[in-house]
Design a protein around this motif. Sequence first.
Motif, PDB file in Angstrom:
ATOM      1  N   ILE A   1      51.798  74.769  17.013  1.00 49.41           N
ATOM      2  CA  ILE A   1      52.844  74.017  16.333  1.00 49.41           C
ATOM      3  C   ILE A   1      53.538  72.983  17.225  1.00 49.41           C
ATOM      4  O   ILE A   1      54.010  71.959  16.753  1.00 49.41           O
ATOM      5  N   LEU A   2      53.571  73.243  18.534  1.00 45.04           N
ATOM      6  CA  LEU A   2      54.113  72.266  19.477  1.00 45.04           C
ATOM      7  C   LEU A   2      53.077  71.878  20.525  1.00 45.04           C
ATOM      8  O   LEU A   2      53.423  71.342  21.585  1.00 45.04           O
ATOM      9  N   GLY A   3      51.817  72.135  20.227  1.00 46.61           N
ATOM     10  CA  GLY A   3      50.762  71.816  21.170  1.00 46.61           C
ATOM     11  C   GLY A   3      50.836  72.682  22.420  1.00 46.61           C
ATOM     12  O   GLY A   3      51.764  73.463  22.606  1.00 46.61           O
ATOM     13  N   VAL A   4      49.834  72.568  23.264  1.00 48.07           N
ATOM     14  CA  VAL A   4      49.849  73.221  24.573  1.00 48.07           C
ATOM     15  C   VAL A   4      50.328  72.174  25.571  1.00 48.07           C
ATOM     16  O   VAL A   4      49.770  71.075  25.629  1.00 48.07           O
ATOM     17  N   PRO A   5      51.381  72.459  26.349  1.00 43.90           N
ATOM     18  CA  PRO A   5      51.973  71.419  27.196  1.00 43.90           C
ATOM     19  C   PRO A   5      51.035  70.891  28.269  1.00 43.90           C
ATOM     20  O   PRO A   5      50.245  71.642  28.846  1.00 43.90           O
ATOM     21  N   HIS A   6      51.122  69.602  28.507  1.00 47.06           N
ATOM     22  CA  HIS A   6      50.421  68.934  29.602  1.00 47.06           C
ATOM     23  C   HIS A   6      51.406  68.743  30.752  1.00 47.06           C
ATOM     24  O   HIS A   6      52.608  68.992  30.611  1.00 47.06           O
ATOM     25  N   ALA A   7      50.893  68.282  31.884  1.00 47.09           N
ATOM     26  CA  ALA A   7      51.748  67.957  33.027  1.00 47.09           C
ATOM     27  C   ALA A   7      51.217  66.694  33.695  1.00 47.09           C
ATOM     28  O   ALA A   7      49.998  66.507  33.810  1.00 47.09           O
ATOM     29  N   SER A   8      52.116  65.829  34.120  1.00 42.39           N
ATOM     30  CA  SER A   8      51.722  64.577  34.766  1.00 42.39           C
ATOM     31  C   SER A   8      51.484  64.805  36.255  1.00 42.39           C
ATOM     32  O   SER A   8      52.266  65.481  36.922  1.00 42.39           O
ATOM     33  N   THR A   9      50.410  64.243  36.775  1.00 43.91           N
ATOM     34  CA  THR A   9      50.089  64.412  38.194  1.00 43.91           C
ATOM     35  C   THR A   9      50.538  63.221  39.042  1.00 43.91           C
ATOM     36  O   THR A   9      50.428  63.256  40.263  1.00 43.91           O
ATOM     37  N   LYS A  10      51.044  62.168  38.386  1.00 44.36           N
ATOM     38  CA  LYS A  10      51.540  60.987  39.101  1.00 44.36           C
ATOM     39  C   LYS A  10      52.759  60.442  38.365  1.00 44.36           C
ATOM     40  O   LYS A  10      52.948  60.686  37.174  1.00 44.36           O
ATOM     41  N   ASP A  11      53.581  59.682  39.098  1.00 43.69           N
ATOM     42  CA  ASP A  11      54.639  58.930  38.435  1.00 43.69           C
ATOM     43  C   ASP A  11      53.992  57.925  37.477  1.00 43.69           C
ATOM     44  O   ASP A  11      52.970  57.311  37.794  1.00 43.69           O
ATOM     45  N   ASP A  12      54.592  57.746  36.310  1.00 37.52           N
ATOM     46  CA  ASP A  12      54.022  56.848  35.325  1.00 37.52           C
ATOM     47  C   ASP A  12      55.151  56.179  34.552  1.00 37.52           C
ATOM     48  O   ASP A  12      56.322  56.588  34.635  1.00 37.52           O
ATOM     49  N   THR A  13      54.813  55.165  33.810  1.00 35.33           N
ATOM     50  CA  THR A  13      55.779  54.518  32.924  1.00 35.33           C
ATOM     51  C   THR A  13      55.170  54.407  31.537  1.00 35.33           C
ATOM     52  O   THR A  13      53.945  54.358  31.361  1.00 35.33           O
ATOM     53  N   TYR A  14      56.054  54.392  30.534  1.00 29.24           N
ATOM     54  CA  TYR A  14      55.625  54.159  29.160  1.00 29.24           C
ATOM     55  C   TYR A  14      56.663  53.246  28.537  1.00 29.24           C
ATOM     56  O   TYR A  14      57.795  53.654  28.258  1.00 29.24           O
ATOM     57  N   GLY A  15      56.274  51.987  28.348  1.00 29.74           N
ATOM     58  CA  GLY A  15      57.255  51.002  27.908  1.00 29.74           C
ATOM     59  C   GLY A  15      58.335  50.862  28.970  1.00 29.74           C
ATOM     60  O   GLY A  15      58.057  50.650  30.156  1.00 29.74           O
ATOM     61  N   GLU A  16      59.569  51.024  28.568  1.00 29.51           N
ATOM     62  CA  GLU A  16      60.696  50.912  29.502  1.00 29.51           C
ATOM     63  C   GLU A  16      61.035  52.241  30.171  1.00 29.51           C
ATOM     64  O   GLU A  16      61.941  52.293  30.999  1.00 29.51           O
ATOM     65  N   TYR A  17      60.309  53.293  29.841  1.00 28.05           N
ATOM     66  CA  TYR A  17      60.670  54.623  30.327  1.00 28.05           C
ATOM     67  C   TYR A  17      59.853  55.031  31.542  1.00 28.05           C
ATOM     68  O   TYR A  17      58.689  54.648  31.700  1.00 28.05           O
ATOM     69  N   ILE A  18      60.465  55.850  32.381  1.00 30.27           N
ATOM     70  CA  ILE A  18      59.802  56.459  33.535  1.00 30.27           C
ATOM     71  C   ILE A  18      59.416  57.895  33.176  1.00 30.27           C
ATOM     72  O   ILE A  18      60.201  58.632  32.590  1.00 30.27           O
ATOM     73  N   ILE A  19      58.204  58.271  33.547  1.00 31.56           N
ATOM     74  CA  ILE A  19      57.760  59.660  33.402  1.00 31.56           C
ATOM     75  C   ILE A  19      57.406  60.156  34.796  1.00 31.56           C
ATOM     76  O   ILE A  19      56.354  59.804  35.337  1.00 31.56           O
ATOM     77  N   PRO A  20      58.268  60.936  35.409  1.00 33.79           N
ATOM     78  CA  PRO A  20      58.052  61.340  36.804  1.00 33.79           C
ATOM     79  C   PRO A  20      56.866  62.288  36.969  1.00 33.79           C
ATOM     80  O   PRO A  20      56.502  63.026  36.049  1.00 33.79           O
ATOM     81  N   LYS A  21      56.292  62.263  38.145  1.00 30.77           N
ATOM     82  CA  LYS A  21      55.253  63.218  38.520  1.00 30.77           C
ATOM     83  C   LYS A  21      55.780  64.642  38.333  1.00 30.77           C
ATOM     84  O   LYS A  21      56.914  64.942  38.667  1.00 30.77           O
ATOM     85  N   GLY A  22      54.951  65.504  37.769  1.00 34.29           N
ATOM     86  CA  GLY A  22      55.356  66.895  37.557  1.00 34.29           C
ATOM     87  C   GLY A  22      56.070  67.149  36.249  1.00 34.29           C
ATOM     88  O   GLY A  22      56.418  68.295  35.955  1.00 34.29           O
ATOM     89  N   SER A  23      56.284  66.110  35.449  1.00 31.56           N
ATOM     90  CA  SER A  23      56.927  66.311  34.146  1.00 31.56           C
ATOM     91  C   SER A  23      56.025  67.113  33.220  1.00 31.56           C
ATOM     92  O   SER A  23      54.800  66.953  33.220  1.00 31.56           O
ATOM     93  N   THR A  24      56.638  67.962  32.429  1.00 30.25           N
ATOM     94  CA  THR A  24      55.926  68.617  31.334  1.00 30.25           C
ATOM     95  C   THR A  24      55.905  67.645  30.157  1.00 30.25           C
ATOM     96  O   THR A  24      56.929  67.074  29.793  1.00 30.25           O
TER      97      THR A  24
END
Length: 549
Positions: free
Chosen positions: A365-388
């Motif tokens: 129902i909420l998917g299986v969580p992923h995790a980011s292995t690098k700092d990333d951006t999406y549009g104007e937003y920052i998605i830090p390394k290690g984010s769920t």
Amino acid sequence: MTLLSVSVWAVPLFVGTVIYFLASVLKVGRRAPGLPPGPPTLPIIGNLHQMPSKNPHLQFQKWAQEYGPVYSLILGTKTMVVLSSDQAVKDLLDKKSAIYSDRPDMFIGQKIASGNLRLVVMRYGDNWRMIHKMVHNILNIKAAVTYVPYQDLENKMLLTGLLDSPDEFLNHIRRFSYSLATQMIFGVRCPDINDPNIQQLFWSFEHWGELAGSASAQLVDLYPILQKLPRAIAPNVRYAENLHEIEKKLYVGLWMQAKRGLENGTGLPCFCNDVLRAQQTEKFTDDAAGYMSGSLLEAGSDTTSSTLYGFIQAMLVWPEVQKKAQAEIDRVVGPDRLPTMDDYDQLHYIRCCMKESLRWMPTIILGVPHASTKDDTYGEYIIPKGSTVVANVWAIHMDPNRCPEPRRFNPDRFKDDFTTLYQSANGDPAKRDNFNFGAGRRLCQGIHIAERSLFLGISRLLWGFNVSKPLDKVTGKPITPDIDDFVGSLTVIPRPYKAVIEPRSPERTKVMRDAWADAQNLLDPVTKQWKKMPEGMALSTWMPEKIDV
């Protein structure tokens, strides 16, 4: 330097250290600049106090409506980014799968309760890639076609079970999906609806999901220092250890049975043959091999059975859908034979029912969580390394702009969609039928098998039976189940309900019984196992070898 001068310097140094420490601590729980928006936070805990203990999918949907399709939650020391639009899932989890294929740490759910061995939440790396490659060998689209004889036989037994004991329909559905999985994975079928291994599998997976999704389990991931607590006072550790032992006994037991058969030349070709070959070169333990095969067993058994259970509930609430589907089946197939996979292209409304079932009753129902292995951006937003990073499946499926009247079971919303589930998952995100099977490199490889099982399950169920509401013994009025009442945690299923399942005619009853009688000729009359493998099976190239031990 005099004692006085040392003391003069020590005081401001101490004060500065304290201030720095307090400032660092007070940053915990705050939403850092540049992160996607989200609900207001509190120091230290962030949004933890707002995380719901029940029906989290509803709160996650509400936040998506308030903060947009990409928002963030600050959970103690961790950042969670929630993707609530099909396009965001495509842009990040699919197009940037190289950096979004990891899983977040799960100290309780993975390390303690799964021995770091459970495939679905395994960290991305060499071990995961090795297993993924083996799984691909038996579940790719070319291999999936060859398993139809397994699906056909188990489905015919399902139909007979519904004739003999219709009140046990959930157990019949679970045996159907479980036995199909055990044949591909372990080389044996499960002919008994009361097999204790079936009950153990679903019990263990349900309790593991509740444990992994519990507040106490998440707390030790959000505040890793809690992982160092003595075992006696650490939350849920003893329970997780006990659950692991129970589950390991099942998985490793099934693996060892298959391994012995393969080693002495009596076992049938199956996924465990690949595992055995890999074990000889990679030298991993029997515990690891058991969880490799067991993880596939739980994945193959749970989604299909839960979706079929949801479909039957939908037929109770929307009988007009049942009538329309039966009209198509009667026109294409007629009353004298069961639907087969050869009818797939002609039974388009049945395929629409299958797609709508996956959308309307998302088991993950909420998917299986992923995790980011690098700092990333999406549009104007920052998605830090290690984010769920969470794919908010419920919110996407229930988006009224995407699916008008989302809680209405309406297969016609897919009337112009002629794609397979796999084609849809890799196509235009705005037209993707469902997000149950994940995304990117973590897309469930069993999607081809699931499609065929669901097609045969739905088409033959409606060909042979009418599904209707039971009557209340006191009032005499039909009992309508609550379509929004789910049980589970990481995976969900409708709360148990009752249904009346009756054969449509004596003639169809005879067709179903004759079909199962013919199918039994393929089985050993004592063991109820296949006398020989069906022709053309993908696994047939992996013949057992006798191994000197």
